[in-house]
Design an enzyme around this catalytic site. Structure first.
Site, PDB file in Angstrom:
ATOM      1  CD  GLU A 286      -2.381   1.231   2.751  1.00 45.34           C
ATOM      2  OE1 GLU A 286      -3.666   1.613   2.683  1.00 45.34           O
ATOM      3  OE2 GLU A 286      -2.156   0.609   3.686  1.00 45.34           O
ATOM      4  CE  LYS A 351      -8.457   0.987   3.714  1.00 42.59           C
ATOM      5  NZ  LYS A 351      -7.614   1.403   4.379  1.00 42.59           N
ATOM      6  CB  CYS A 404      -5.344  -0.974   4.636  1.00 42.36           C
ATOM      7  SG  CYS A 404      -5.230  -0.777   6.293  1.00 42.36           S
TER       8      CYS A 404
END
Length: 530
Positions: A286, A351, A404
């Site tokens: 990430e 995301k 994440c």
């Protein structure tokens, strides 16, 4: 045992609250990296006995009757979440000069709020409380319901759900492929709380027999499934997972961006070990790209030189969209980008589920007036993506990315992976150092592979990076703070797990079965003549 239970039941005031707090804190040892699940056979019986003593003098209204149980559950939850999530404070100390003031909110405030779910669980259980095994079923129902609500209420944060305590190794993970996390949470509490029957002896033999049967089925199913020969579909994917271990103090330092980028290039371009295949997919963590690609076309050219025919890079990167009209603001996304051998960005996935107060501020206008900003250091506030979709690799295999903590949401992952071959998880757990946090995060990602029957590839800046097969076995991994790569070839198999809605239904059936047992036995006790 009866004497111990009696002393716990009769505790009052601060001693009762402290005992509940310590029982909850002790239960955290059942989670990664400790995996000492036996402590739950102490914590949950203590909780049952505390709830046995959660009574008020008659007459009292319904709310007053459940308040003592809610308080016990809240203290149990506060101990559990404080002992299990204290490491979150590390994120606000990365830039301590700006965010040290938020340390109490991160370390204490989050557990304080999450404890309300366990207070709710105990209050619900106490409504159907009875003697014997009925109260064990009531507690299983209460916790199962609370853990389910924790997956979506207030944006959701199902971290360290109780069910993970019963799944420390792949042998004990396989049941989640049938009952999902809803069922695992309820079943785990039911089994863990069963030793409480040793005190009063009512339903003791029935309870111990049920617990033994559930444990035996759990172990046997895991053994059979791990040893069953899966049906290969004839495809495989060779991958390289890069773990650069970049210090967060350098992450957004413009003076070292080129050095960071060349570190990533060097790790990605190193020749594979003898006998290893050339990677078809290279995975970076990430936000591993230390700049915007729109500002550095030379970086894309360098990646084109790195990648050969049939190779693709999936890299975590901040993505920028310029305003379409004069004076409009730029928009920023936490994304993964797919880059081909020509150095072209051929796909990007943003995301979808952002971290509140870490990547965006909920109710920004209100908190802005109070002077509240993001609790962790970062270059900008982010916007969520609209949808998640698989990335098509040159080999014809599809990879679905989760960024994440998106990987911790069981139902979201289960729905989205319905039409993909590989789960990709990129993260940057360097915010939390060598604490239990990265181990807990990896474990939950590992469980998603078992739950969905899809292999997992995970890249984390400082670890834990690795490759997990479709049954939760770790093919290879790098430890915390290691600097290097994982090379592996992942064979693909035909799916053997139930559809996500089937697991969801199975879990709800188990949950409400416990609820029906508890309600029936509770009602029967109230109607029974004294």
């Amino acid at each position: 045992m009866e004497r111990l239970a009696g002393r716990i039941i009769l505790l009052w005031g601060w001693r009762r609250s402290l005992t509940a707090f310590l029982a909850g804190a002790l239960a955290v040892l059942s989670q990664a990296p400790y995996d000492f699940f036996a402590v739950c056979f102490v914590s949950f019986p203590v909780l049952v006995w505390l709830l046995d003593g959660a009574t008020v003098a008659a007459p009292a209204g319904p709310l007053r009757r459940i308040l003592p149980a809610f308080a016990i559950g809240w203290w149990f939850g506060f101990g559990y979440f404080l002992a299990g999530l204290w490491w979150i404070g590390g994120a606000v100390l990365v830039d301590a000069d700006s965010f040290a003031w938020a340390l109490p909110l991160a370390v204490v405030g989050i557990p304080l709020l999450l404890a309300f779910f366990y207070g709710f669980a105990c209050a619900v259980a106490r409504l159907a409380w009875s003697d014997g095994i009925g109260r064990i079923a009531a507690l299983a129902f209460g916790f199962g319901l609370a853990e389910w609500l924790r997956t979506f209420l207030f944006t959701g944060f199902p971290w360290n759900a109780i069910g993970y305590s019963a799944m420390p190794v792949p042998l004990l993970m396989q049941s989640v492929s049938v009952v999902g996390m809803i069922g695992m949470n309820a079943l785990a509490v039911f089994v863990f709380a069963m030793p409480a029957l040793l005190a009063a002896r009512r339903h003791l033999h029935l309870g111990l027999a049920l617990a033994a049967l559930l444990v035996a089925a759990h172990v046997a199913f895991g053994y059979v499934r791990l040893n069953a020969e899966a049906e290969a579909d004839g495809r495989s994917l060779s991958v390289r997972v890069v773990q650069p271990s970049i210090d967060l103090s350098e992450k957004w330092d413009a003076s070292v961006r080129d050095r960071i980028f060349h570190t990533m290039l060097d790790l990605s371009g190193a020749p594979p070990e003898q006998g290893r295949a050339k990677p078809q997919l290279i995975l970076w963590p990430e936000t591993s790209v230390p700049f915007f690609f729109t500002e550095r076309p030379d970086a894309l050219a360098a990646l084109g030189e790195l990648l050969g025919d049939g190779q693709m890079l999936i890299a975590g990167a901040m993505r920028e969209e310029l305003g379409s009209a004069a004076g409009s603001e730029e928009r920023y996304y936490n994304s993964v980008v797919a880059i081909n051998a020509s150095g072209e960005i051929v796909d990007a996935v943003d995301k979808v589920h952002l971290v509140p107060f870490g990547e965006y501020i909920p109710f920004a206008d209100l908190f802005g007036r109070l002077g509240l900003e993001q609790f962790v250091a970062g270059p900008m506030n982010l916007l969520p993506g609209n949808e998640r979709h698989p990335i098509a690799l040159p080999s014809g295999i599809s990879a679905l990315p989760f960024i994440c903590y998106e990987i911790i949401f069981p139902e979201m992952v289960a729905v989205d992976v319905a039409s993909t071959d590989i789960i990709v998880n990129v993260t940057n757990d360097a915010w939390f150092g060598d604490t239990p946090g990265p181990y807990q995060h990896f474990r939950q990602a590992q469980i998603r592979a078992v739950e969905t029957g899809v292999p997992l590839i995970r890249a984390a800046n400082t670890g834990i990076s690795g490759v997990v097969d479709q049954r939760g076995r770790i093919v290879d991994a790098l430890s915390i703070d290691a600097h290097g790569v994982v090379d592996a070839t992942i064979p693909l198999f035909r799916r053997e797990t139930m559809a996500s809605w089937n697991k969801h239904v199975n879990g709800l059936v188990i949950l409400f079965f416990f609820g029906a047992i508890a309600a029936g036995m509770g009602l029967g006790q109230r109607l029974r003549p004294n």
